[in-house]
Design a protein around this motif. Structure first.
Motif, PDB file in Angstrom:
ATOM      1  N   TYR A  39      59.340 -29.547  62.127  1.00 50.99           N
ATOM      2  CA  TYR A  39      59.310 -28.443  60.473  1.00 50.99           C
ATOM      3  C   TYR A  39      59.737 -28.492  59.688  1.00 50.99           C
ATOM      4  N   GLY A  40      60.410 -29.902  59.386  1.00 47.87           N
ATOM      5  CA  GLY A  40      60.362 -29.966  57.834  1.00 47.87           C
ATOM      6  C   GLY A  40      59.913 -30.141  56.312  1.00 47.87           C
ATOM      7  N   GLY A  41      58.589 -30.122  57.384  1.00 48.63           N
ATOM      8  CA  GLY A  41      57.155 -30.573  56.174  1.00 48.63           C
ATOM      9  C   GLY A  41      57.220 -28.741  55.631  1.00 48.63           C
ATOM     10  N   SER A  42      56.915 -28.648  54.300  1.00 48.70           N
ATOM     11  CA  SER A  42      56.967 -27.569  53.568  1.00 48.70           C
ATOM     12  C   SER A  42      55.312 -27.142  53.242  1.00 48.70           C
ATOM     13  N   PRO A  43      55.916 -25.398  54.175  1.00 50.12           N
ATOM     14  CA  PRO A  43      54.718 -24.455  54.114  1.00 50.12           C
ATOM     15  C   PRO A  43      53.504 -24.433  52.706  1.00 50.12           C
ATOM     16  N   ALA A  44      52.195 -23.970  52.931  1.00 48.55           N
ATOM     17  CA  ALA A  44      51.447 -24.193  51.389  1.00 48.55           C
ATOM     18  C   ALA A  44      50.883 -22.669  51.875  1.00 48.55           C
ATOM     19  N   SER A  45      50.980 -22.119  50.497  1.00 49.05           N
ATOM     20  CA  SER A  45      50.256 -20.403  51.072  1.00 49.05           C
ATOM     21  C   SER A  45      49.003 -19.876  51.179  1.00 49.05           C
ATOM     22  N   VAL A  46      48.764 -19.370  52.113  1.00 47.54           N
ATOM     23  CA  VAL A  46      47.367 -18.450  52.523  1.00 47.54           C
ATOM     24  C   VAL A  46      47.603 -17.020  51.979  1.00 47.54           C
ATOM     25  N   HIS A  47      46.004 -17.778  51.137  1.00 44.69           N
ATOM     26  CA  HIS A  47      45.658 -16.355  50.311  1.00 44.69           C
ATOM     27  C   HIS A  47      44.829 -15.368  50.840  1.00 44.69           C
ATOM     28  N   ARG A  48      44.624 -14.223  50.389  1.00 44.08           N
ATOM     29  CA  ARG A  48      44.181 -12.589  51.655  1.00 44.08           C
ATOM     30  C   ARG A  48      43.064 -12.030  50.455  1.00 44.08           C
ATOM     31  N   PHE A  49      42.227 -11.795  50.361  1.00 44.11           N
ATOM     32  CA  PHE A  49      40.873 -10.927  50.220  1.00 44.11           C
ATOM     33  C   PHE A  49      40.540  -9.948  50.259  1.00 44.11           C
ATOM     34  N   LEU A  50      40.216  -8.957  49.938  1.00 44.15           N
ATOM     35  CA  LEU A  50      39.768  -7.515  50.621  1.00 44.15           C
ATOM     36  C   LEU A  50      38.766  -8.194  50.067  1.00 44.15           C
ATOM     37  N   ASN A  51      37.480  -7.624  51.068  1.00 48.49           N
ATOM     38  CA  ASN A  51      36.335  -7.780  50.842  1.00 48.49           C
ATOM     39  C   ASN A  51      35.484  -6.393  50.639  1.00 48.49           C
ATOM     40  N   THR A  52      35.086  -5.724  49.382  1.00 47.53           N
ATOM     41  CA  THR A  52      35.273  -4.201  49.542  1.00 47.53           C
ATOM     42  C   THR A  52      33.496  -3.656  50.228  1.00 47.53           C
ATOM     43  N   THR A  54      32.691  -4.748  53.143  1.00 45.33           N
ATOM     44  CA  THR A  54      32.708  -4.403  54.435  1.00 45.33           C
ATOM     45  C   THR A  54      34.451  -3.957  54.729  1.00 45.33           C
ATOM     46  N   GLY A  55      35.519  -4.172  53.547  1.00 43.30           N
ATOM     47  CA  GLY A  55      36.325  -3.226  53.996  1.00 43.30           C
ATOM     48  C   GLY A  55      36.984  -4.472  54.708  1.00 43.30           C
ATOM     49  N   ALA A  56      37.099  -5.800  55.119  1.00 46.80           N
ATOM     50  CA  ALA A  56      37.535  -6.534  55.883  1.00 46.80           C
ATOM     51  C   ALA A  56      38.332  -7.814  54.718  1.00 46.80           C
ATOM     52  N   HIS A  57      38.892  -8.208  55.707  1.00 41.13           N
ATOM     53  CA  HIS A  57      39.725  -9.009  54.750  1.00 41.13           C
ATOM     54  C   HIS A  57      39.808 -10.635  55.163  1.00 41.13           C
ATOM     55  N   PRO A  74      31.981 -11.848  43.617  1.00 36.49           N
ATOM     56  CA  PRO A  74      33.102 -10.755  42.328  1.00 36.49           C
ATOM     57  C   PRO A  74      33.111  -9.125  43.873  1.00 36.49           C
ATOM     58  N   GLN A  75      32.427  -9.420  45.354  1.00 33.75           N
ATOM     59  CA  GLN A  75      33.072  -8.395  45.926  1.00 33.75           C
ATOM     60  C   GLN A  75      34.438  -8.637  46.784  1.00 33.75           C
ATOM     61  N   PHE A  76      35.264  -9.705  46.489  1.00 35.46           N
ATOM     62  CA  PHE A  76      36.141 -10.035  47.208  1.00 35.46           C
ATOM     63  C   PHE A  76      37.394  -9.336  46.296  1.00 35.46           C
ATOM     64  N   ARG A  77      38.323  -8.789  46.387  1.00 43.75           N
ATOM     65  CA  ARG A  77      39.210  -8.816  45.504  1.00 43.75           C
ATOM     66  C   ARG A  77      40.547  -9.642  45.741  1.00 43.75           C
ATOM     67  N   TYR A  78      41.201 -10.673  45.503  1.00 44.81           N
ATOM     68  CA  TYR A  78      42.686 -11.130  45.370  1.00 44.81           C
ATOM     69  C   TYR A  78      43.483 -10.145  45.977  1.00 44.81           C
ATOM     70  N   GLU A  79      44.170 -10.298  46.846  1.00 44.65           N
ATOM     71  CA  GLU A  79      45.727  -9.729  47.102  1.00 44.65           C
ATOM     72  C   GLU A  79      46.785 -10.492  46.994  1.00 44.65           C
ATOM     73  N   GLY A  80      46.790 -11.588  46.833  1.00 45.93           N
ATOM     74  CA  GLY A  80      48.074 -12.275  46.787  1.00 45.93           C
ATOM     75  C   GLY A  80      48.346 -13.317  47.910  1.00 45.93           C
ATOM     76  N   GLN A  81      49.763 -13.458  47.781  1.00 41.25           N
ATOM     77  CA  GLN A  81      49.829 -14.475  48.523  1.00 41.25           C
ATOM     78  C   GLN A  81      49.985 -13.793  49.918  1.00 41.25           C
TER      79      GLN A  81
END
Length: 207
Positions: A39-52, A54-57, A74-81
């Motif tokens: 558990y000493g390892g450094s985590p990385a970001s998991v990014h989230r997109f909204l598929n406009t 389907t309404g799913a992420h 282009p139908q995928f809208r980035y919502e950040g980490q």
């Protein structure tokens, strides 16, 4: 879609604790003594997109996949980490598996190997197995936060969030979203955490 949703969700209906199987409930503190150093390892970001459409992420840990989506879809809208997770170099942790639903055009994620096998056995014609997305844990502890899972009864898709505020808002405003409980635990930040996620019970010290 509703028929498929009912069949798929029936395995966990009214038993959200089943998402993590018996590992969380019956494994003691000693279960992680041999892997605490991982558990000493450094985590990385998991990014989230909204598929406009389907309404799913959609969630990805891959910087290349993130860039490809932003460039070509282009139908995928980035919502950040969305949260932080660990990579294969930080094992032993539990892998989170990813499926693509050719029926709904969305992705499904699970940490439970039994659920993975269940989907691959009984829903192979609907879900393409895409391998491991990231690594997480079924044990709660300092530096870890729950990843909540919902089932969309109207669309036959799943929604995941590590935000308590978002979880409560979905429960309050979206009656078609059935709360299935905690799927697993993810990291709260990208900082290294050189302790086990399981408290030993001796004054709160780690294993």
């Amino acid at each position: 879609a509703q028929q498929l949703a009912k069949r798929f969700n029936g395995r966990f209906a009214s038993q959200p604790e089943a998402l993590m199987g018996d590992r969380q409930r019956y494994a003691g503190a000693k279960a992680f003594q041999s892997v605490a150093k991982a558990y000493g390892g450094s985590p990385a970001s998991v990014h989230r997109f909204l598929n406009t459409r389907t309404g799913a992420h959609f969630y990805t840990m891959s910087a290349d996949e993130k860039a490809s989506i932003e460039r070509n879809l282009p139908q995928f809208r980035y919502e950040g980490q969305a949260f932080f997770a660990l990579t294969s170099s930080d094992v032993p942790l539990s892998p989170v598996y990813r499926f693509y639903s050719i029926y709904t055009g969305t992705h499904f994620y699970t940490i439970d190997p039994e659920e993975r096998d269940f989907v691959r056995t009984y829903y192979w014609e609907y879900f393409n197995y895409e391998g491991i997305s990231w690594f997480a844990t079924t044990f709660a502890g300092p530096g870890w936060m729950p990843m909540h899972r919902f089932f969309n009864n109207a669309a036959g898709t799943h929604f995941y969030t590590a935000s308590e505020a978002e979880r409560l808002n979905v429960i309050a405003t979206a009656p078609h979203m059935e709360y299935e409980g905690i799927g697993y635990y993810v990291r709260t930040s990208g900082a290294a955490l050189p302790v086990s996620p399981v408290a030993s019970g001796n004054g709160g010290r780690s294993c």
